[in-house]
Design an enzyme around this catalytic site. Structure first.
Site, short mmCIF file in Angstrom:
data_model
loop_
_atom_site.label_atom_id
_atom_site.label_comp_id
_atom_site.label_asym_id
_atom_site.label_seq_id
_atom_site.Cartn_x
_atom_site.Cartn_y
_atom_site.Cartn_z
N ARG A 103 4.63 0.55 -1.74
CA ARG A 103 5.58 -0.56 -1.84
C ARG A 103 6.40 -0.47 -3.12
NH1 ARG A 103 1.70 -4.29 -2.77
NH2 ARG A 103 0.09 -2.72 -2.44
N VAL B 178 -4.05 -7.68 -2.31
CA VAL B 178 -3.06 -6.64 -2.60
C VAL B 178 -1.69 -7.31 -2.63
CG1 VAL B 178 -4.38 -4.71 -1.68
CG2 VAL B 178 -2.94 -6.02 -0.15
N CYS B 179 -0.88 -7.01 -3.64
CA CYS B 179 0.32 -7.82 -3.88
C CYS B 179 1.45 -6.98 -4.46
CB CYS B 179 0.01 -8.95 -4.87
SG CYS B 179 -1.47 -9.89 -4.49
N THR B 180 2.62 -7.62 -4.54
CA THR B 180 3.76 -7.09 -5.30
C THR B 180 4.24 -8.18 -6.23
OG1 THR B 180 4.42 -5.66 -3.45
CG2 THR B 180 6.07 -6.10 -5.16
#
Length: 390
Positions: A328, A137-139
Site C-alpha cells: 500500500r 494493519v493500517c495506512t
C-alpha cells in the site's frame, strides 16, 4: 476457517496487488465522501473523564450492547474454528478475568464497567481489548502544505485472516466492527481533552487528536518478537511494559505538547512493537516512530528543507520493501506526489486513502484530522469488488 485460509492463500498469491482491477489511478473528487466506498458517518459520544471509570462507558455500551455481543460471539466462533474443543474460550473465561485487576488504572475499572453494562463475561471483554494489539494493519500519514498547515489522516484496516466469507467476498470481523465504530469526545470539566475514533467496548486508542496540540495514530509493526509475546509475558507475571493502545490513550490524555508526546512514545517500554505516527501544530512537527517492544529503532521526521513534506507508514519498516502482496506504501506515495505539496488538503488526502489498494477489504474507517482548526472527521468505508483482500 484455518482450512479455508490455506485454500485461499495460494489463490491470493497469484494476484499481483499492483495490477488492475486491484489497483487504479489516483482517485479524484471523492470528497465529500459519497459513492459505494462510503458506508456512512460515524456517531459521536462524550466520555466524561470526571466520572468514575466504572461508569464512563455506560451510555455508549447500553446503546451498542447488541453490536458488542455480536462481535465477541464472532470472535469466539473464530477461536472455536482453530480450537474446536472450546478450550481457548474456556481459558479466556476462567483465567483472563482475574488478570483485569493487573491492568493499570483506570483501564481495569473501565473494562469491569463495560462487562457489567453489557452483561458479557469479564474475561471475554478483556479478550476483546487485547486482540487489537496483534491484528491491526493500517495506512497513516502526516503532511504539511506550503503554508505550514499540518494534516494527519489514516485508514484503519482490521481483521486480517479473521474469517473470509466466500459468498460476501469480505472479511467477517470488519463487518461486525463497522456498527461499533464511534467518535469519542473525552472531556474534563466540560472541556474537550482529546478526540478519538474508536470501537465501542475498547478502552485503548488507535486514532486521536488533542485539539490545537498534536495528532496521533498507531499502526501495527509485524515482528517475530510481537505483541503475543508481550501478552504471554504479562499473563506469566512480567508486567514492566505498557499495553500499546493504553500508551496511546495515556499520551492523548496527559501529554501537553508534541515534544512530550514524542518523548513518551519513543522511550516507554511496551508489550508490542508498533509504529506511532505523530503530528504537531508547528511546521516540521511530524514523524513516524518505529518501535520494538523495548526500544526506539527509528524516528522519521518531516524535512521540508530536503523536500520531505510528508511521512507515510503502512506496516513495514521504511528501510525495507513491503511484502509484495501488501504494498500500500507505493501507490499511496504515488498519489501524494501527484497531488503535490501545494495542493495537499484533507479532501486530497481522502482521495489518496480512497484509491485501491490503499483502500481494501479490511478498511473499516478513514479519519481526517487538522490540528490547528481542531477538524476531526471520520467515515465508515467499504471496498466493493473487484478489491484486494488487504
Amino acid at each position: 476457517m484455518a482450512p479455508l485460509l490455506l485454500l485461499l492463500l495460494p489463490a491470493l498469491s497469484s494476484v499481483a496487488q499492483d495490477l488492475p482491477p486491484y489497483s487504479e489511478e489516483c482517485r479524484k473528487g471523492t470528497y465529500p465522501p459519497h459513492g459505494p466506498t462510503f458506508k456512512g458517518k460515524i456517531p459521536w459520544y462524550t466520555i466524561n473523564l470526571d466520572s468514575a471509570p466504572h461508569k464512563r462507558w455506560n451510555q455508549l455500551i447500553s446503546d451498542k450492547k447488541v453490536e458488542v455481543t455480536n462481535l465477541i460471539q464472532a470472535i469466539k466462533n473464530l477461536a472455536n474454528d482453530f480450537f474446536p474443543s472450546g478450550k481457548l474460550i474456556e481459558l479466556v473465561d476462567k483465567h483472563l478475568a482475574p488478570l483485569v485487576d493487573t491492568l493499570p488504572f483506570p483501564f481495569n475499572e473501565e473494562i469491569k464497567g463495560i462487562a457489567d453494562v453489557s452483561g458479557l463475561p469479564l474475561g471475554e471483554v478483556m479478550f476483546f481489548n487485547v486482540f487489537y494489539e496483534i491484528f491491526t494493519v493500517c495506512t497513516s500519514l502526516v503532511a504539511e502544505d506550503t503554508t505550514g498547515k499540518l494534516y494527519h489522516a489514516r485508514n484503519l484496516d482490521f481483521g486480517l485472516f479473521l474469517g473470509w466469507d466466500i459468498k460476501k467476498h469480505s472479511w467477517e470481523i470488519p463487518e461486525y466492527l463497522r456498527p461499533l465504530t464511534v467518535n469519542l469526545d473525552f472531556q474534563r470539566n466540560n472541556k474537550t481533552i482529546f478526540k478519538s475514533t474508536n470501537f465501542a467496548g475498547y478502552v485503548g486508542m488507535l486514532t486521536g487528536m488533542r485539539p490545537g496540540i498534536f495528532t496521533l495514530t498507531m499502526n501495527e509493526r509485524f515482528n517475530i518478537d510481537g505483541g503475543y509475546i508481550g501478552i504471554i509475558e504479562w499473563i506469566l507475571g512480567k508486567r514492566d511494559g505498557f499495553w500499546m493502545s493504553f500508551l496511546t490513550r495515556s499520551v492523548l490524555e496527559n501529554a501537553t505538547s508534541y515534544a512530550q508526546a514524542k518523548d513518551q512514545l519513543t522511550n516507554t517500554k511496551m508489550l508490542a512493537p508498533a509504529y506511532f505516527i505523530l503530528g504537531g501544530n508547528r511546521s516540521g512537527e511530524g514523524c513516524v516512530i518505529t518501535r520494538s517492544r523495548k526500544a526506539c529503532l527509528d524516528v522519521w521526521e518531516l524535512d521540508l528543507k530536503h523536500g520531505s513534506w510528508y511521512v507515510l507508514e503502512t506496516n513495514y519498516d521504511r528501510w525495507k520493501d513491503p511484502l509484495f502482496l501488501d504494498n500500500r506504501r507505493t501507490p499511496a506515495m504515488k498519489c501524494l506526489n501527484e497531488t503535490t505539496q501545494k495542493k495537499i488538503s484533507l479532501p486530497a488526502i481522502y482521495d489518496v486513502l480512497s484509491t485501491k489498494p490503499v483502500l481494501n477489504k479490511l478498511t473499516t474507517y478513514t479519519t481526517l484530522m487538522e490540528v490547528s482548526s481542531g477538524t476531526f472527521e471520520a467515515y465508515l468505508r467499504d471496498c466493493p469488488d473487484p478489491c484486494i483482500p488487504w
